[in-house]
Write a protein that holds these residues in place. Structure first.
Motif, PDB file in Angstrom:
ATOM      1  N   ALA A 221       0.813  -1.213   0.000  1.00 31.01           N
ATOM      2  CA  ALA A 221       0.000   0.000   0.000  1.00 31.01           C
ATOM      3  C   ALA A 221       0.845   1.261   0.000  1.00 31.01           C
ATOM      4  N   HIS A 222       0.260   2.335  -0.528  1.00 28.97           N
ATOM      5  CA  HIS A 222       0.805   3.697  -0.423  1.00 28.97           C
ATOM      6  C   HIS A 222       2.216   3.827  -0.992  1.00 28.97           C
ATOM      7  N   MET A 223       2.517   3.039  -2.034  1.00 27.01           N
ATOM      8  CA  MET A 223       3.850   3.090  -2.658  1.00 27.01           C
ATOM      9  C   MET A 223       4.938   2.906  -1.609  1.00 27.01           C
ATOM     10  N   ALA A 224       4.702   1.979  -0.684  1.00 26.23           N
ATOM     11  CA  ALA A 224       5.647   1.598   0.374  1.00 26.23           C
ATOM     12  C   ALA A 224       5.753   2.637   1.485  1.00 26.23           C
ATOM     13  N   GLY A 225       4.894   3.646   1.469  1.00 20.16           N
ATOM     14  CA  GLY A 225       4.897   4.643   2.526  1.00 20.16           C
ATOM     15  C   GLY A 225       3.654   4.521   3.395  1.00 20.16           C
ATOM     16  N   TRP A 226       3.228   5.673   3.959  1.00 19.05           N
ATOM     17  CA  TRP A 226       1.989   5.677   4.748  1.00 19.05           C
ATOM     18  C   TRP A 226       1.281   7.013   4.631  1.00 19.05           C
ATOM     19  N   GLY A 227       1.476   7.646   3.491  1.00 25.09           N
ATOM     20  CA  GLY A 227       0.892   8.946   3.209  1.00 25.09           C
ATOM     21  C   GLY A 227       1.987   9.906   2.804  1.00 25.09           C
ATOM     22  N   GLY A 228       1.788  10.600   1.686  1.00 25.45           N
ATOM     23  CA  GLY A 228       2.838  11.468   1.184  1.00 25.45           C
ATOM     24  C   GLY A 228       3.976  10.657   0.584  1.00 25.45           C
ATOM     25  N   TYR A 229       5.124  11.295   0.475  1.00 26.95           N
ATOM     26  CA  TYR A 229       6.286  10.624  -0.124  1.00 26.95           C
ATOM     27  C   TYR A 229       7.552  11.274   0.417  1.00 26.95           C
ATOM     28  N   ASP A 230       8.482  10.450   0.894  1.00 24.02           N
ATOM     29  CA  ASP A 230       9.723  10.982   1.440  1.00 24.02           C
ATOM     30  C   ASP A 230      10.913  10.124   1.012  1.00 24.02           C
ATOM     31  N   ARG A 231      12.078  10.459   1.513  1.00 24.58           N
ATOM     32  CA  ARG A 231      13.305   9.769   1.115  1.00 24.58           C
ATOM     33  C   ARG A 231      13.282   8.280   1.470  1.00 24.58           C
ATOM     34  N   GLN A 232      12.718   7.945   2.626  1.00 22.88           N
ATOM     35  CA  GLN A 232      12.712   6.548   3.032  1.00 22.88           C
ATOM     36  C   GLN A 232      11.808   5.704   2.130  1.00 22.88           C
ATOM     37  N   SER A 233      10.668   6.268   1.739  1.00 25.13           N
ATOM     38  CA  SER A 233       9.811   5.577   0.774  1.00 25.13           C
ATOM     39  C   SER A 233      10.538   5.412  -0.546  1.00 25.13           C
ATOM     40  N   ASP A 234      11.284   6.437  -0.930  1.00 23.53           N
ATOM     41  CA  ASP A 234      12.039   6.389  -2.183  1.00 23.53           C
ATOM     42  C   ASP A 234      13.099   5.292  -2.143  1.00 23.53           C
ATOM     43  N   LYS A 235      13.757   5.148  -0.996  1.00 20.25           N
ATOM     44  CA  LYS A 235      14.759   4.086  -0.853  1.00 20.25           C
ATOM     45  C   LYS A 235      14.113   2.706  -0.941  1.00 20.25           C
ATOM     46  N   ALA A 236      12.931   2.582  -0.357  1.00 23.84           N
ATOM     47  CA  ALA A 236      12.215   1.308  -0.434  1.00 23.84           C
ATOM     48  C   ALA A 236      11.851   0.976  -1.879  1.00 23.84           C
ATOM     49  N   LEU A 237      11.384   1.972  -2.622  1.00 27.30           N
ATOM     50  CA  LEU A 237      10.972   1.737  -4.007  1.00 27.30           C
ATOM     51  C   LEU A 237      12.152   1.379  -4.906  1.00 27.30           C
ATOM     52  N   ARG A 238      13.319   1.894  -4.603  1.00 29.33           N
ATOM     53  CA  ARG A 238      14.504   1.531  -5.400  1.00 29.33           C
ATOM     54  C   ARG A 238      14.754   0.024  -5.333  1.00 29.33           C
ATOM     55  N   LEU A 239      14.667  -0.528  -4.134  1.00 26.59           N
ATOM     56  CA  LEU A 239      14.890  -1.968  -3.971  1.00 26.59           C
ATOM     57  C   LEU A 239      13.748  -2.776  -4.572  1.00 26.59           C
ATOM     58  N   ILE A 240      12.534  -2.288  -4.440  1.00 22.46           N
ATOM     59  CA  ILE A 240      11.382  -2.987  -5.011  1.00 22.46           C
ATOM     60  C   ILE A 240      11.483  -3.013  -6.528  1.00 22.46           C
ATOM     61  N   SER A 241      11.902  -1.899  -7.105  1.00 24.14           N
ATOM     62  CA  SER A 241      12.085  -1.838  -8.559  1.00 24.14           C
ATOM     63  C   SER A 241      13.130  -2.848  -9.024  1.00 24.14           C
TER      64      SER A 241
END
Length: 336
Positions: A221-241
């Protein structure tokens, strides 16, 4: 008279043709993959939960939403279906203990199944639990054998999941395995706290937990975040990609939903550092990750009652562009 009969026959032919053509026109088969309902028990507990997290209640927090509510909003937006999520995990949250906890959890899961049963072709029920509770496996199996549920919702933040706790990881492996056994789709709110290490947590999810659900689909959910978008979500998405496009770790069964991502600064606690550092731009970073991941692995969701379908599509169109939004709307996740 003969001429009149011919005209009447032709008119009847075209009327029949028009009816047949109308019958063949299929409605939009868009799905809202992230929808919460609220009964009176949820509303009451919700106020306690907001107080525990020092948040203010809104008008929406006081309202009940049932199957008819969701069908009405789907029809208005010309959407076909929705995943409706049980709030049972709320009743297992350490933040708001309740009496007769497991009984209340069962009531919530049974209620969401009953709501979905009113519109079986359009609403898909997702049971939920706190995965760390002693009754977690028992409750998943109890629900699964009824065949009334499409999937299982897990909320790591609400359940206080800590992926650096080996015992908790083992428990999550069991939960994912039982979901896999019953071919339950998994919808996972992955981020578990404000002080959250995106890369480290994602490595544990991909390497130690996801392998236990190889035969079903998982939506984060939430592009690996919990609302909004920040650096930590971005780091998570890099690995998921990287995981999705790795030959060694094929990720065809892994998806993300875009619910609650916009506005990007939804949670001010997560964006203070971003505002101070002008070298990193949230929207540019997010669009870059979406391009890497591919819209075929991203689905649409609103996190209703947070926002309705129409306004959220407008946000996506404005920020991601109409083409990308349309591609996300067309992505499907269906149980095998």
């Amino acid at each position: 008279m003969k001429h009149y009969s011919q005209r009447a026959a032709a008119l009847i032919f075209f009327l029949v043709l028009a009816v047949n053509l109308k019958a063949q026109v299929k409605p939009n088969y868009y799905t809202d993959y992230h929808v919460h309902l609220q009964d009176s028990a949820t509303v009451q507990l919700g106020y306690r939960m907001l107080k525990a997290f020092h948040l203010k209640a809104t008008k929406m927090d006081s309202l009940c939403f049932d199957a008819d509510t969701i069908i009405g909003r789907l029809d208005k937006a010309k959407f076909h279906s929705a995943w409706i999520i049980s709030n049972a995990y709320w009743f297992g949250s350490p933040a708001t203990p309740v009496k007769n906890e497991y009984l209340e959890v069962k009531k919530q899961n049974d209620w969401i199944a009953a709501q979905a049963a009113q519109y079986p072709d359009r609403l898909k029920a997702f049971m939920s639990i706190n995965p760390l509770k002693p009754y977690a496996i028992k409750e998943i199996e109890r629900c699964a054998v009824t065949k009334r549920f499409t999937g299982l919702k897990l909320h790591f933040a609400n359940s206080k999941v800590n992926l650096f706790d080996k015992a908790q990881v083992k428990q999550l492996q069991k939960v994912f395995a039982v979901a896999n056994k019953y071919k339950l789709l998994l919808l996972v709110h992955f981020r578990n706290s404000e002080k959250w290490e995106g890369a480290a947590n994602t490595k544990i999810l991909l390497k130690q937990i996801l392998p236990f659900a190889k035969n079903t689909k998982v939506v984060i959910a939430h592009m690996a975040g919990w609302g909004g978008y920040d650096r930590q979500s971005d780091k998570a998405l890099r690995l998921i990609s990287a995981y999705l496009h790795s030959n060694k770790e094929p990720g065809s069964n892994l998806f993300l939903d875009v619910s609650a991502v916009f506005p990007l600064d939804e949670n001010s606690n997560h964006t203070k550092s971003v505002k101070r550092n002008t070298t990193w731009h949230q929207l540019i970073a997010l669009k870059k990750q979406i391009k890497k991941i591919g819209t075929d692995h991203i689905v649409f969701g609103t996190d209703w009652p947070l926002i309705d379908i129409g306004p959220y599509i407008e946000m996506l169109n404005k920020n991601l562009g109409e083409q990308t939004t349309r591609q996300i709307l067309n992505t499907r996740v269906i149980a095998d």
